[in-house]
Design a protein around this motif. Structure first.
Motif, PDB file in Angstrom:
ATOM      1  N   TYR A  24       0.831  -1.199   0.000  1.00  0.00           N
ATOM      2  CA  TYR A  24       0.000   0.000   0.000  1.00  0.00           C
ATOM      3  C   TYR A  24       0.864   1.248   0.000  1.00  0.00           C
ATOM      4  O   TYR A  24       1.901   1.299   0.676  1.00  0.00           O
ATOM      5  CB  TYR A  24      -0.908   0.037   1.232  1.00  0.00           C
ATOM      6  CG  TYR A  24      -1.977  -1.025   1.205  1.00  0.00           C
ATOM      7  CD1 TYR A  24      -3.200  -0.801   0.583  1.00  0.00           C
ATOM      8  CD2 TYR A  24      -1.753  -2.272   1.796  1.00  0.00           C
ATOM      9  CE1 TYR A  24      -4.177  -1.792   0.549  1.00  0.00           C
ATOM     10  CE2 TYR A  24      -2.722  -3.265   1.769  1.00  0.00           C
ATOM     11  CZ  TYR A  24      -3.931  -3.013   1.138  1.00  0.00           C
ATOM     12  OH  TYR A  24      -4.893  -3.989   1.101  1.00  0.00           O
ATOM     13  N   SER A  25       0.399   2.242  -0.753  1.00  0.00           N
ATOM     14  CA  SER A  25       0.983   3.577  -0.745  1.00  0.00           C
ATOM     15  C   SER A  25      -0.063   4.524  -0.177  1.00  0.00           C
ATOM     16  O   SER A  25      -1.269   4.242  -0.222  1.00  0.00           O
ATOM     17  CB  SER A  25       1.352   4.021  -2.162  1.00  0.00           C
ATOM     18  OG  SER A  25       2.315   3.152  -2.713  1.00  0.00           O
ATOM     19  N   ILE A  26       0.380   5.649   0.315  1.00  0.00           N
ATOM     20  CA  ILE A  26      -0.569   6.590   0.905  1.00  0.00           C
ATOM     21  C   ILE A  26      -1.580   7.058  -0.145  1.00  0.00           C
ATOM     22  O   ILE A  26      -2.725   7.353   0.168  1.00  0.00           O
ATOM     23  CB  ILE A  26       0.157   7.758   1.602  1.00  0.00           C
ATOM     24  CG1 ILE A  26      -0.782   8.407   2.623  1.00  0.00           C
ATOM     25  CG2 ILE A  26       0.720   8.741   0.610  1.00  0.00           C
ATOM     26  CD1 ILE A  26      -0.080   9.189   3.684  1.00  0.00           C
ATOM     27  N   SER A  27      -1.179   7.058  -1.400  1.00  0.00           N
ATOM     28  CA  SER A  27      -2.082   7.481  -2.477  1.00  0.00           C
ATOM     29  C   SER A  27      -3.214   6.485  -2.717  1.00  0.00           C
ATOM     30  O   SER A  27      -4.197   6.815  -3.401  1.00  0.00           O
ATOM     31  CB  SER A  27      -1.299   7.700  -3.766  1.00  0.00           C
ATOM     32  OG  SER A  27      -0.653   6.498  -4.146  1.00  0.00           O
ATOM     33  N   ASN A  28      -3.111   5.263  -2.165  1.00  0.00           N
ATOM     34  CA  ASN A  28      -4.180   4.279  -2.311  1.00  0.00           C
ATOM     35  C   ASN A  28      -5.431   4.647  -1.519  1.00  0.00           C
ATOM     36  O   ASN A  28      -6.503   4.104  -1.771  1.00  0.00           O
ATOM     37  CB  ASN A  28      -3.739   2.884  -1.843  1.00  0.00           C
ATOM     38  CG  ASN A  28      -2.683   2.274  -2.732  1.00  0.00           C
ATOM     39  OD1 ASN A  28      -1.678   1.779  -2.240  1.00  0.00           O
ATOM     40  ND2 ASN A  28      -2.887   2.307  -4.041  1.00  0.00           N
ATOM     41  N   PHE A  29      -5.289   5.540  -0.569  1.00  0.00           N
ATOM     42  CA  PHE A  29      -6.384   5.819   0.351  1.00  0.00           C
ATOM     43  C   PHE A  29      -7.109   7.093  -0.052  1.00  0.00           C
ATOM     44  O   PHE A  29      -6.526   8.167  -0.078  1.00  0.00           O
ATOM     45  CB  PHE A  29      -5.858   5.912   1.783  1.00  0.00           C
ATOM     46  CG  PHE A  29      -5.074   4.685   2.169  1.00  0.00           C
ATOM     47  CD1 PHE A  29      -5.709   3.480   2.367  1.00  0.00           C
ATOM     48  CD2 PHE A  29      -3.692   4.735   2.270  1.00  0.00           C
ATOM     49  CE1 PHE A  29      -4.993   2.338   2.695  1.00  0.00           C
ATOM     50  CE2 PHE A  29      -2.956   3.608   2.600  1.00  0.00           C
ATOM     51  CZ  PHE A  29      -3.617   2.402   2.810  1.00  0.00           C
ATOM     52  N   GLN A  30      -8.392   6.937  -0.360  1.00  0.00           N
ATOM     53  CA  GLN A  30      -9.194   8.064  -0.822  1.00  0.00           C
ATOM     54  C   GLN A  30     -10.144   8.596   0.248  1.00  0.00           C
ATOM     55  O   GLN A  30     -10.925   9.508  -0.009  1.00  0.00           O
ATOM     56  CB  GLN A  30      -9.995   7.646  -2.071  1.00  0.00           C
ATOM     57  CG  GLN A  30      -9.114   7.189  -3.221  1.00  0.00           C
ATOM     58  CD  GLN A  30      -8.078   8.222  -3.612  1.00  0.00           C
ATOM     59  OE1 GLN A  30      -8.389   9.392  -3.791  1.00  0.00           O
ATOM     60  NE2 GLN A  30      -6.818   7.802  -3.727  1.00  0.00           N
ATOM     61  N   GLU A  31     -10.089   8.021   1.432  1.00  0.00           N
ATOM     62  CA  GLU A  31     -10.962   8.475   2.504  1.00  0.00           C
ATOM     63  C   GLU A  31     -10.721   9.948   2.811  1.00  0.00           C
ATOM     64  O   GLU A  31      -9.665  10.497   2.541  1.00  0.00           O
ATOM     65  CB  GLU A  31     -10.746   7.628   3.767  1.00  0.00           C
ATOM     66  CG  GLU A  31     -11.334   6.235   3.690  1.00  0.00           C
ATOM     67  CD  GLU A  31     -10.473   5.239   2.917  1.00  0.00           C
ATOM     68  OE1 GLU A  31     -10.932   4.097   2.763  1.00  0.00           O
ATOM     69  OE2 GLU A  31      -9.362   5.582   2.482  1.00  0.00           O
ATOM     70  N   GLU A  32     -11.717  10.554   3.424  1.00  0.00           N
ATOM     71  CA  GLU A  32     -11.645  11.976   3.784  1.00  0.00           C
ATOM     72  C   GLU A  32     -10.494  12.248   4.766  1.00  0.00           C
ATOM     73  O   GLU A  32      -9.791  13.245   4.653  1.00  0.00           O
ATOM     74  CB  GLU A  32     -12.978  12.400   4.416  1.00  0.00           C
ATOM     75  CG  GLU A  32     -13.133  13.881   4.600  1.00  0.00           C
ATOM     76  CD  GLU A  32     -13.531  14.628   3.338  1.00  0.00           C
ATOM     77  OE1 GLU A  32     -13.394  15.858   3.336  1.00  0.00           O
ATOM     78  OE2 GLU A  32     -13.960  13.994   2.360  1.00  0.00           O
TER      79      GLU A  32
END
Length: 192
Positions: A24-32
């Motif tokens: 996982y990369s931080i860019s994988n996370f689209q949460e608010e």
């Protein structure tokens, strides 16, 4: 330059393996909102407050908050902190967060992780709005009187500024490769 990220700093990027078999990369996370927290397998402050963290992660999931646990501890200091033990811990406890392994410790250095647990709350722009402890008594959850992380989460998810954006994390120090188990970087200091 301070060791730990400062309020308003951008979330450092990473690509790390997780106990679910994916990277996982931080860019994988689209949460608010993102809560990145440094944790491990052996620390009593982690173990005795994990259920409080679970409750917070479950409570705020519907508000667009994603929790990401990162273990940066050297397995050379505590063998229980190695990746196979991480996988076993997640299988046993089924925590509602991803559990990532920072074997190189580069992510811990980029964030300036001081202790386990150490929490970082980022807004949609991935700017730091809170860092520090989760609760005031992580080693004995029966004595908790303040949940600083939940207060920050309640404020930020309600569109309010975080009233206390900085607290000192409470827990075991991060275990750095090749160092004494109590060693901390020279520029590491209390946050408040």
């Amino acid at each position: 330059m301070p060791f730990t990220l400062q309020i308003g700093d951008s979330a450092p990027g990473f690509t790390l393996p997780a106990t679910d078999g994916n990277n996982y990369s931080i860019s994988n996370f689209q949460e608010e909102y993102l809560v990145v927290f440094f944790t491990c397998n052996h620390c009593p402050y982690v173990i005795n407050s994990d259920e409080v963290t679970r409750s917070s992660a479950e409570k705020f999931a519907a508000a667009g908050v994603k929790f990401i646990g990162i273990n940066s501890n050297s397995a050379g200091t505590y063998r229980d902190d190695d990746f196979p033990h991480m996988v076993k811990r997640m299988e046993e406890h089924r925590f509602p967060w991803l559990y990532l392994y920072d074997e190189s410790q580069q992510v811990a250095q980029a964030y300036g992780a001081l202790r386990t647990p150490h929490f970082y709350l980022f807004d949609k722009e991935r700017k730091l709005v809170y860092t520090g402890r989760g609760v005031d008594q992580p080693r004995d959850s029966s004595r908790i009187s303040l949940n600083d992380l939940e207060r920050a989460l309640e404020e930020v998810t309600s569109g309010r500024p975080v009233s206390v954006p900085l607290t000192n994390p409470i827990g075991c120090n991060v275990k750095w490769e090749g160092k004494d188990k109590h060693w901390m970087p020279a520029d590491a200091c209390d946050l408040t």
